[in-house]
Scaffold this active site. Structure first.
Site, PDB file in Angstrom:
ATOM      1  N   TYR A 127      -2.706  31.339   9.718  1.00  0.00           N
ATOM      2  CA  TYR A 127      -4.070  31.241  10.235  1.00  0.00           C
ATOM      3  C   TYR A 127      -5.168  31.397   9.197  1.00  0.00           C
ATOM      4  O   TYR A 127      -6.328  31.098   9.472  1.00  0.00           O
ATOM      5  CB  TYR A 127      -4.259  32.239  11.386  1.00  0.00           C
ATOM      6  CG  TYR A 127      -3.494  31.808  12.611  1.00  0.00           C
ATOM      7  CD1 TYR A 127      -4.010  30.847  13.463  1.00  0.00           C
ATOM      8  CD2 TYR A 127      -2.223  32.309  12.887  1.00  0.00           C
ATOM      9  CE1 TYR A 127      -3.307  30.417  14.573  1.00  0.00           C
ATOM     10  CE2 TYR A 127      -1.504  31.884  13.995  1.00  0.00           C
ATOM     11  CZ  TYR A 127      -2.052  30.932  14.835  1.00  0.00           C
ATOM     12  OH  TYR A 127      -1.341  30.498  15.928  1.00  0.00           O
ATOM     13  N   PHE A 415      -1.885  40.753  22.041  1.00  0.00           N
ATOM     14  CA  PHE A 415      -2.184  39.689  22.995  1.00  0.00           C
ATOM     15  C   PHE A 415      -1.799  38.328  22.426  1.00  0.00           C
ATOM     16  O   PHE A 415      -2.053  37.302  23.004  1.00  0.00           O
ATOM     17  CB  PHE A 415      -3.672  39.696  23.413  1.00  0.00           C
ATOM     18  CG  PHE A 415      -4.656  39.575  22.271  1.00  0.00           C
ATOM     19  CD1 PHE A 415      -4.979  38.334  21.761  1.00  0.00           C
ATOM     20  CD2 PHE A 415      -5.249  40.693  21.714  1.00  0.00           C
ATOM     21  CE1 PHE A 415      -5.886  38.203  20.715  1.00  0.00           C
ATOM     22  CE2 PHE A 415      -6.165  40.584  20.687  1.00  0.00           C
ATOM     23  CZ  PHE A 415      -6.490  39.343  20.185  1.00  0.00           C
TER      24      PHE A 415
END
Length: 415
Positions: A127, A415
């Site tokens: 990322y 999450f």
């Protein structure tokens, strides 16, 4: 920002294709579905925040979703898009689908007025190239039973109550106490949505892996709950006798006395030999309370990755630990509206102004490094030493002092 191959298109995921959304994710992560567990738990991602890339044959080639968060930052909160369930089918890789999905996510997040995005990276190398910076670390400990803690006044006056978890009774208690315990800590995401609160205390048999049904330990001052932990034990016997493991899924406390009482209980359960902590911030009180920290096995890992989508909105949403007047020259390959020179001015009163400028830059950095600094857990000077941020030593020192948080950032749940 990124075009899809011919015949592919980005689509919203309708309710009647949720199963396909899940199957695509399971195929990408080699996860084995458990129909009983899936049927018993609410799906956590809001339907309006689920997206997919459709292949030319009409099937899902890739999927992603996001959560709506109010992310704590130094001195306040900021609307944040929590990117999640990012998956590309193994037979659809190397076609630019991930880049296209990230572009969609950034565009939709900005359209909703979310100037920041955050995620947990399944693979840490992915990322950064999309502007996400590693903004926080966490630590997990494996402690021997009976590890001694330094005394804390008031701990002995508190009591501990142990019971089986009841999601209907305990979901809101766990979320409320956890939110209060994390007040003032950047990155400590609240589970505002009901499905996330339910899943925090869920205990389907498929998740246990040989551990007992989930327990709730509460630390009380009279009727008031001051701390709690979700835990389970795993039975094991060795040549020397019982060799149980205590696995703590979550631990939270409102003050030092409750923290001490909670961990005193968890570290001295009968039949056990070791205690595995949940994700902890790197400055967690437990680390300071241990009389002898050396026997503890520690595993340090990256926690939140942060991406600034709207530089001025993001920088004005947080407060700074010292007065600041600095010109940042930001590069951003995906969102050119962020690129260029920004003058950031902050004072002791909490006033922050971020505006375009033609003045000479004091510090040059990519939006990835700005995301790494954003929660206050990284040092601009250290990034300068690594060659990732450039500027005069005085400017880097000023930026470091102003951006740092008095509490290390962390999100206590993945999450």
């Amino acid at each position: 920002m990124s075009a899809l191959p011919p015949g592919y298109r980005t689509v919203a995921v309708p309710a009647d294709r949720l199963a396909e959304f899940r199957t695509t994710d399971q195929l990408a992560f080699a996860s084995v579905p458990d129909p009983e567990t899936e049927a018993s738990l609410p799906f956590p991602i809001p339907q309006e925040r689920m997206m997919a890339v459709e292949a030319p044959d009409g099937t899902f080639a890739a999927v992603h979703g996001s959560y709506e968060f109010a992310m704590p930052v130094p001195g306040g909160t900021v609307p944040c898009a929590g990117l999640t369930w990012v998956a590309v089918r193994p037979d659809q890789r190397r076609r630019g689908l991930l880049r296209a999905m990230i572009a969609t996510h950034l565009e939709r997040s900005l359209g909703r007025g979310e100037p920041v995005s955050a995620l947990f990276a399944a693979e840490a190398a992915i990322y950064g190239r999309f502007g996400y910076g590693s903004a926080a670390d966490d630590v997990r400990l494996t402690l021997p039973r009976g590890a001694a803690l330094r005394p804390v006044p008031g701990s002995d006056a508190l009591t501990v109550h142990l019971e089986r978890v009841d999601p209907d009774r305990h979901a809101d208690l766990v979320e409320d106490l956890g939110r209060r315990a994390g007040a003032g800590r950047p990155g400590w995401m609240p589970r505002a949505a009901a499905p996330l609160r339910v899943r925090a205390v869920a205990d389907p048999p498929a998740w246990r892996h040989g551990f007992e049904p989930l327990l709730l330990a509460t630390v009380r001052d009279g009727r008031e709950v001051r701390g709690l932990a979700l835990l389970a034990r795993k039975e094991a016997w060795g040549e020397a006798g019982p060799d149980y493991t205590v696995q703590v899924r979550l631990a939270a406390a409102l003050d030092a006395a409750a923290t001490h009482r909670l961990w005193t209980f968890l570290l001295d359960l009968d039949l056990t030999t070791r205690v595995e902590t949940p994700v902890l911030p790197v400055d967690d009180p437990l680390l300071h309370l241990l009389v002898d920290p050396r026997p503890a096995r520690r595993r340090l890992a990256d926690n939140l990755w942060v991406r600034l989508l709207d530089v001025p909105a993001a920088l004005t949403a947080r407060r700074y630990a010292a007065p600041l007047d600095v010109v940042l020259d930001v590069t951003d390959d995906l969102l050119p509206q962020n690129a260029g020179r920004w003058r950031v001015v902050a004072d002791h009163a909490g006033s922050v102004d971020v505006a375009r400028t033609t003045a000479d830059a004091d510090v040059r950095l990519d939006v990835r490094e700005l995301g790494a600094l954003y929660l206050g857990g990284r040092s601009a000077a250290a990034l300068g030493d690594a060659g990732l941020v450039t500027g005069e030593a005085a400017a880097l020192g000023t930026l470091t002092t102003a951006f740092l948080s008095p509490r290390a950032p962390v999100c206590p749940w993945n999450f």
